[in-house]
Design a protein around this motif. Structure first.
Motif, PDB file in Angstrom:
ATOM      1  N   VAL A  39      35.088  59.109  43.353  1.00 48.65           N
ATOM      2  CA  VAL A  39      35.447  58.169  42.293  1.00 48.65           C
ATOM      3  C   VAL A  39      35.443  58.805  40.904  1.00 48.65           C
ATOM      4  N   ALA A  40      34.794  59.949  40.738  1.00 48.81           N
ATOM      5  CA  ALA A  40      34.710  60.574  39.413  1.00 48.81           C
ATOM      6  C   ALA A  40      36.101  60.883  38.873  1.00 48.81           C
ATOM      7  N   GLY A  41      36.361  60.430  37.635  1.00 49.26           N
ATOM      8  CA  GLY A  41      37.644  60.692  37.000  1.00 49.26           C
ATOM      9  C   GLY A  41      38.766  59.777  37.457  1.00 49.26           C
ATOM     10  N   THR A  42      38.433  58.657  38.114  1.00 45.70           N
ATOM     11  CA  THR A  42      39.468  57.747  38.602  1.00 45.70           C
ATOM     12  C   THR A  42      39.505  56.463  37.785  1.00 45.70           C
ATOM     13  N   HIS A  43      40.653  55.779  37.832  1.00 45.32           N
ATOM     14  CA  HIS A  43      40.869  54.534  37.095  1.00 45.32           C
ATOM     15  C   HIS A  43      41.396  53.482  38.063  1.00 45.32           C
ATOM     16  N   TRP A  44      40.915  52.236  37.897  1.00 43.92           N
ATOM     17  CA  TRP A  44      41.226  51.186  38.862  1.00 43.92           C
ATOM     18  C   TRP A  44      41.546  49.872  38.163  1.00 43.92           C
ATOM     19  N   THR A  45      42.453  49.107  38.772  1.00 44.32           N
ATOM     20  CA  THR A  45      42.680  47.721  38.382  1.00 44.32           C
ATOM     21  C   THR A  45      41.782  46.842  39.245  1.00 44.32           C
ATOM     22  N   ILE A  46      41.067  45.914  38.612  1.00 52.26           N
ATOM     23  CA  ILE A  46      40.223  44.985  39.364  1.00 52.26           C
ATOM     24  C   ILE A  46      41.114  43.855  39.869  1.00 52.26           C
ATOM     25  N   GLY A  47      41.169  43.692  41.185  1.00 55.64           N
ATOM     26  CA  GLY A  47      42.034  42.669  41.770  1.00 55.64           C
ATOM     27  C   GLY A  47      41.335  41.349  41.995  1.00 55.64           C
ATOM     28  N   ALA A  48      40.079  41.408  42.426  1.00 53.94           N
ATOM     29  CA  ALA A  48      39.328  40.185  42.710  1.00 53.94           C
ATOM     30  C   ALA A  48      37.850  40.516  42.823  1.00 53.94           C
ATOM     31  N   VAL A  49      37.029  39.488  42.684  1.00 54.87           N
ATOM     32  CA  VAL A  49      35.579  39.604  42.821  1.00 54.87           C
ATOM     33  C   VAL A  49      35.104  38.478  43.733  1.00 54.87           C
ATOM     34  N   THR A  50      34.174  38.799  44.618  1.00 57.75           N
ATOM     35  CA  THR A  50      33.565  37.783  45.477  1.00 57.75           C
ATOM     36  C   THR A  50      32.070  37.723  45.185  1.00 57.75           C
ATOM     37  N   VAL A  51      31.560  36.523  44.929  1.00 60.89           N
ATOM     38  CA  VAL A  51      30.135  36.306  44.671  1.00 60.89           C
ATOM     39  C   VAL A  51      29.656  35.161  45.555  1.00 60.89           C
ATOM     40  N   ASP A  52      28.616  35.427  46.342  1.00 65.14           N
ATOM     41  CA  ASP A  52      28.065  34.433  47.273  1.00 65.14           C
ATOM     42  C   ASP A  52      29.153  33.868  48.184  1.00 65.14           C
ATOM     43  N   ARG A 105      32.305  33.442  47.524  1.00 66.55           N
ATOM     44  CA  ARG A 105      33.410  32.771  46.826  1.00 66.55           C
ATOM     45  C   ARG A 105      34.243  33.813  46.096  1.00 66.55           C
ATOM     46  N   ARG A 106      35.543  33.895  46.438  1.00 64.37           N
ATOM     47  CA  ARG A 106      36.435  34.922  45.884  1.00 64.37           C
ATOM     48  C   ARG A 106      37.202  34.379  44.687  1.00 64.37           C
ATOM     49  N   SER A 107      37.273  35.190  43.603  1.00 62.20           N
ATOM     50  CA  SER A 107      38.011  34.820  42.392  1.00 62.20           C
ATOM     51  C   SER A 107      38.966  35.945  42.029  1.00 62.20           C
ATOM     52  N   ALA A 108      40.242  35.610  41.824  1.00 61.94           N
ATOM     53  CA  ALA A 108      41.225  36.610  41.404  1.00 61.94           C
ATOM     54  C   ALA A 108      40.944  37.025  39.969  1.00 61.94           C
ATOM     55  N   ALA A 109      41.182  38.300  39.668  1.00 60.17           N
ATOM     56  CA  ALA A 109      40.908  38.834  38.335  1.00 60.17           C
ATOM     57  C   ALA A 109      42.021  38.462  37.364  1.00 60.17           C
ATOM     58  N   PRO A 110      41.686  38.264  36.085  1.00 61.15           N
ATOM     59  CA  PRO A 110      42.725  38.029  35.073  1.00 61.15           C
ATOM     60  C   PRO A 110      43.415  39.334  34.703  1.00 61.15           C
ATOM     61  N   ASP A 111      44.531  39.225  33.996  1.00 56.79           N
ATOM     62  CA  ASP A 111      45.221  40.415  33.505  1.00 56.79           C
ATOM     63  C   ASP A 111      44.278  41.222  32.618  1.00 56.79           C
ATOM     64  N   GLY A 112      44.378  42.533  32.712  1.00 58.63           N
ATOM     65  CA  GLY A 112      43.586  43.401  31.849  1.00 58.63           C
ATOM     66  C   GLY A 112      42.239  43.788  32.414  1.00 58.63           C
ATOM     67  N   ALA A 113      41.855  43.253  33.579  1.00 54.51           N
ATOM     68  CA  ALA A 113      40.568  43.624  34.183  1.00 54.51           C
ATOM     69  C   ALA A 113      40.704  44.989  34.847  1.00 54.51           C
ATOM     70  N   ARG A 114      39.889  45.933  34.416  1.00 50.93           N
ATOM     71  CA  ARG A 114      40.005  47.291  34.948  1.00 50.93           C
ATOM     72  C   ARG A 114      38.661  47.992  34.909  1.00 50.93           C
ATOM     73  N   LEU A 115      38.582  49.109  35.639  1.00 51.52           N
ATOM     74  CA  LEU A 115      37.336  49.863  35.773  1.00 51.52           C
ATOM     75  C   LEU A 115      37.677  51.342  35.869  1.00 51.52           C
ATOM     76  N   ALA A 116      36.920  52.174  35.153  1.00 50.02           N
ATOM     77  CA  ALA A 116      37.126  53.624  35.188  1.00 50.02           C
ATOM     78  C   ALA A 116      35.791  54.310  35.437  1.00 50.02           C
ATOM     79  N   PHE A 117      35.816  55.346  36.276  1.00 49.89           N
ATOM     80  CA  PHE A 117      34.631  56.149  36.552  1.00 49.89           C
ATOM     81  C   PHE A 117      34.793  57.509  35.883  1.00 49.89           C
ATOM     82  N   GLY A 118      33.871  57.845  34.979  1.00 49.57           N
ATOM     83  CA  GLY A 118      33.921  59.140  34.321  1.00 49.57           C
ATOM     84  C   GLY A 118      33.361  60.235  35.212  1.00 49.57           C
ATOM     85  N   LYS A 119      33.476  61.463  34.737  1.00 47.67           N
ATOM     86  CA  LYS A 119      32.940  62.604  35.475  1.00 47.67           C
ATOM     87  C   LYS A 119      31.498  62.901  35.077  1.00 47.67           C
ATOM     88  N   ASP A 120      30.934  62.047  34.201  1.00 43.70           N
ATOM     89  CA  ASP A 120      29.576  62.242  33.706  1.00 43.70           C
ATOM     90  C   ASP A 120      28.585  61.243  34.289  1.00 43.70           C
TER      91      ASP A 120
END
Length: 318
Positions: A49-62, A64-79
């Motif tokens: 995952v180091a140095g990668t970038h991702w769009t968050i598509g959905a999250v499930t909690v307990d 219950r699944r919720s689709a992500a809004p526009d602009g939700a994203r996650l990046a993993f640095g190399k540090d």
């Protein structure tokens, strides 16, 4: 010939001895329960995952699944750090990868007020992206899930984008090395496209603009002043438009980081922008600019533009 035969026999004897040794080791491993087939003492391959970038598509909690809004994203640095955006606020965390397990320690989140649906998603994301998570990667998708499977984050890898041809959504201003978000009320219309035809065009927050530009090394030179349309703008839109108009005139240093673009001039003034999702329109809604041929941003007909060298092409509120 005799020497060659002797070496062959020696090699055969060595191979037989090695086979007996490995068989003995295998027998010991089987009796102790610590061999490769026992499932203990071995780790799954590390998640890459180091140095990668991702769009968050959905999250499930307990469950219950919720689709992500526009602009939700996650990046993993190399540090060993991760950063992202919930679709409203930015957040950071530290991550530790051991085999297929990623351990997340939250490091804080900004506190911009969010609409109700985005605020609910943000709370779910913060809960799901925390603690020990098992990763399962299939092609361009990655799912991070809690041990009981009730909480998870679904990710899709984001490709990097080129400088030219990308719709860059302007989301911040730079002053003296410090970046700040755009003032609320600017409407999120500001964007630019650097074309392969030697032009830069887009929207300054209200009015569309166009100018000749060239790219040399890490320099983008906008041969302004830019020609613009002359639509009526609100006070906050006009303030942003004036700032962008002044920045997009002359030589600029650009820095391209995956899907983020930063442009700064010699004074340290500049802008930050993020690549728009594929298929998103450039922001023009119709009409044609008389001077530049760029879309006017109006809903029909043609829009008066300013341009030329008479110094009167500053964006106008009317």
């Amino acid at each position: 010939m005799q020497t060659q035969t002797t070496r062959t026999f020696a090699s055969a004897a060595s191979a037989a001895a090695l086979a007996l040794f490995l068989a003995a080791c295998g027998a010991e491993g089987g009796s102790s329960g610590s061999g490769p087939g026992s499932g203990s003492g071995s780790l799954a391959p590390d998640l890459v995952v180091a140095g990668t970038h991702w769009t968050i598509g959905a999250v499930t909690v307990d469950g219950r699944r919720s689709a992500a809004p526009d602009g939700a994203r996650l990046a993993f640095g190399k540090d060993g750090r991760a950063s992202g955006n919930s679709g409203c606020n930015g957040f950071g965390a530290t991550v530790d990868v051991q085999g297929d397990t990623l351990t997340v320690s939250q490091q804080g989140i900004t506190e911009i007020g969010c609409p109700g649906d985005r605020q609910r998603f943000e709370k779910d994301l913060v809960k799901a992206f925390d603690g020990e998570l098992k990763g399962r990667q299939e092609g361009e998708t990655l799912t991070l899930a809690s041990a009981d499977g009730r909480n998870s984050v679904e990710l899709t890898e984001e490709p990097s984008v080129p400088l030219r041809g990308t719709i860059w959504k302007i989301d911040g201003l730079v002053s003296g090395g410090t970046a700040s978000s755009l003032t609320p009320g600017t409407g999120g219309k500001a964007r630019l496209v650097i074309g392969a035809d030697g032009r830069v065009s887009g929207n300054l927050g209200c009015n569309n603009f166009g100018a000749t530009a060239r790219v040399e090394g890490k320099k983008l030179t906008v041969e302004g002043p830019a020609a613009t349309t002359r639509m009526m703008c609100t006070g906050t839109q006009m303030q942003l438009e004036t700032q962008l108009y002044e920045i997009l005139d002359g030589p600029l240093t650009y820095r391209l980081d995956h899907r983020t673009l930063t442009l700064t001039d010699a004074r340290g003034k500049g802008l930050t922008a993020t690549a728009a999702p594929a298929g998103e329109p450039s922001g023009a809604t119709g009409g044609t600019s008389e001077t530049t041929g760029e879309p006017s941003g109006t809903t029909g007909g043609t829009s008066e533009t300013t341009g030329g060298t008479d110094g009167q092409n500053q964006p106008s509120a009317g």
